[in-house]
Design a protein around this motif. Sequence first.
Motif, PDB file in Angstrom:
ATOM      1  N   THR A   1      44.185  35.564  36.533  1.00  0.00           N
ATOM      2  CA  THR A   1      44.018  36.967  36.899  1.00  0.00           C
ATOM      3  C   THR A   1      42.583  37.422  36.663  1.00  0.00           C
ATOM      4  O   THR A   1      41.892  36.914  35.780  1.00  0.00           O
ATOM      5  N   CYS A   2      42.163  38.374  37.477  1.00  0.00           N
ATOM      6  CA  CYS A   2      40.835  38.979  37.343  1.00  0.00           C
ATOM      7  C   CYS A   2      40.863  40.341  38.041  1.00  0.00           C
ATOM      8  O   CYS A   2      41.866  40.722  38.643  1.00  0.00           O
ATOM      9  N   ASP A   3      39.762  41.043  37.949  1.00  0.00           N
ATOM     10  CA  ASP A   3      39.609  42.314  38.662  1.00  0.00           C
ATOM     11  C   ASP A   3      38.804  42.087  39.927  1.00  0.00           C
ATOM     12  O   ASP A   3      37.931  41.226  39.973  1.00  0.00           O
TER      13      ASP A   3
ATOM     14  N   LYS B   1      40.968  46.734  41.376  1.00  0.00           N
ATOM     15  CA  LYS B   1      42.359  46.502  40.977  1.00  0.00           C
ATOM     16  C   LYS B   1      42.541  45.059  40.522  1.00  0.00           C
ATOM     17  O   LYS B   1      41.719  44.195  40.835  1.00  0.00           O
ATOM     18  N   PRO B   2      43.629  44.801  39.799  1.00  0.00           N
ATOM     19  CA  PRO B   2      43.864  43.432  39.332  1.00  0.00           C
ATOM     20  C   PRO B   2      44.364  42.527  40.454  1.00  0.00           C
ATOM     21  O   PRO B   2      45.072  42.965  41.359  1.00  0.00           O
ATOM     22  N   HIS B   3      43.982  41.257  40.373  1.00  0.00           N
ATOM     23  CA  HIS B   3      44.410  40.229  41.327  1.00  0.00           C
ATOM     24  C   HIS B   3      44.843  39.005  40.539  1.00  0.00           C
ATOM     25  O   HIS B   3      44.415  38.798  39.405  1.00  0.00           O
TER      26      HIS B   3
ATOM     27  N   TYR C   1      36.749  36.861  44.295  1.00  0.00           N
ATOM     28  CA  TYR C   1      36.543  37.802  43.190  1.00  0.00           C
ATOM     29  C   TYR C   1      36.131  37.117  41.893  1.00  0.00           C
ATOM     30  O   TYR C   1      35.601  37.754  40.999  1.00  0.00           O
TER      31      TYR C   1
ATOM     32  N   TRP D   1      51.423  44.238  34.482  1.00  0.00           N
ATOM     33  CA  TRP D   1      50.016  44.121  34.120  1.00  0.00           C
ATOM     34  C   TRP D   1      49.772  44.712  32.746  1.00  0.00           C
ATOM     35  O   TRP D   1      50.306  45.765  32.410  1.00  0.00           O
TER      36      TRP D   1
ATOM     37  N   ARG E   1      46.393  45.262  29.730  1.00  0.00           N
ATOM     38  CA  ARG E   1      44.952  45.150  29.500  1.00  0.00           C
ATOM     39  C   ARG E   1      44.660  45.522  28.045  1.00  0.00           C
ATOM     40  O   ARG E   1      44.254  46.639  27.756  1.00  0.00           O
TER      41      ARG E   1
ATOM     42  N   ALA F   1      39.620  40.478  31.463  1.00  0.00           N
ATOM     43  CA  ALA F   1      40.471  40.550  32.656  1.00  0.00           C
ATOM     44  C   ALA F   1      41.896  40.963  32.281  1.00  0.00           C
ATOM     45  O   ALA F   1      42.321  40.793  31.140  1.00  0.00           O
ATOM     46  N   PRO F   2      42.642  41.485  33.251  1.00  0.00           N
ATOM     47  CA  PRO F   2      44.030  41.869  32.988  1.00  0.00           C
ATOM     48  C   PRO F   2      44.886  40.645  32.667  1.00  0.00           C
ATOM     49  O   PRO F   2      44.545  39.521  33.031  1.00  0.00           O
TER      50      PRO F   2
END
Length: 178
Positions: free
Chosen positions: A23-25, A29-31, A61, A94, A96, A102-103
């Motif tokens: 996961t990352c931003d 938004k988070p992806h 990203y 999600w 954080r 990252a999320p």
Amino acid sequence: MPVDPRALRRCLGHFATGVTVVTCDGDGKPHGATVNAFSAVSLDPALVLVSLDRRSKISKYLEGVPFTVNVLSEPQSEVALHFAGKPMAGAPDWRRPDPQLAPQLGGALATISCTPWRCYDGGDHVLYLGEVAGFEVAGGDPLVFYLGGFRHLGPVYQAAPWLQSGDSPGVSWFTASV
């Protein structure tokens, strides 16, 4: 000799792996993306590696940004499928805990938060190395992938089978002075 990619993929499927979601931003938004090409690289410095198809959405990203490796627990097959392109009924859980990182995904067996270290060309994939900035372990059983499907772990060995091998750093001859 040319290699048939489909045959190679079937062959590689014989290696059982854990299932992670990286996961990352991106775009505010988070992806995330389901990834089984994950590995520990180094303890000093603490580095991990993920390999992502360069055509994947998350790949655009990930370069130069923090990411989290979420090691999925056995009941998270729906989460794995969601981030592999088959949307689940609800939204991902999600989290954080640190706004600088990252999320993360709730319910994960373990989370490994990373800051970017390096990225390398890996043919049709990009290899991302991250320096571990933090980690958490929740416990439980992992989600396992083998031959195109999710599997359950078998019984636990009483002791790790390699502890008595000649390659184990704990064996006395290995640590004896020369």
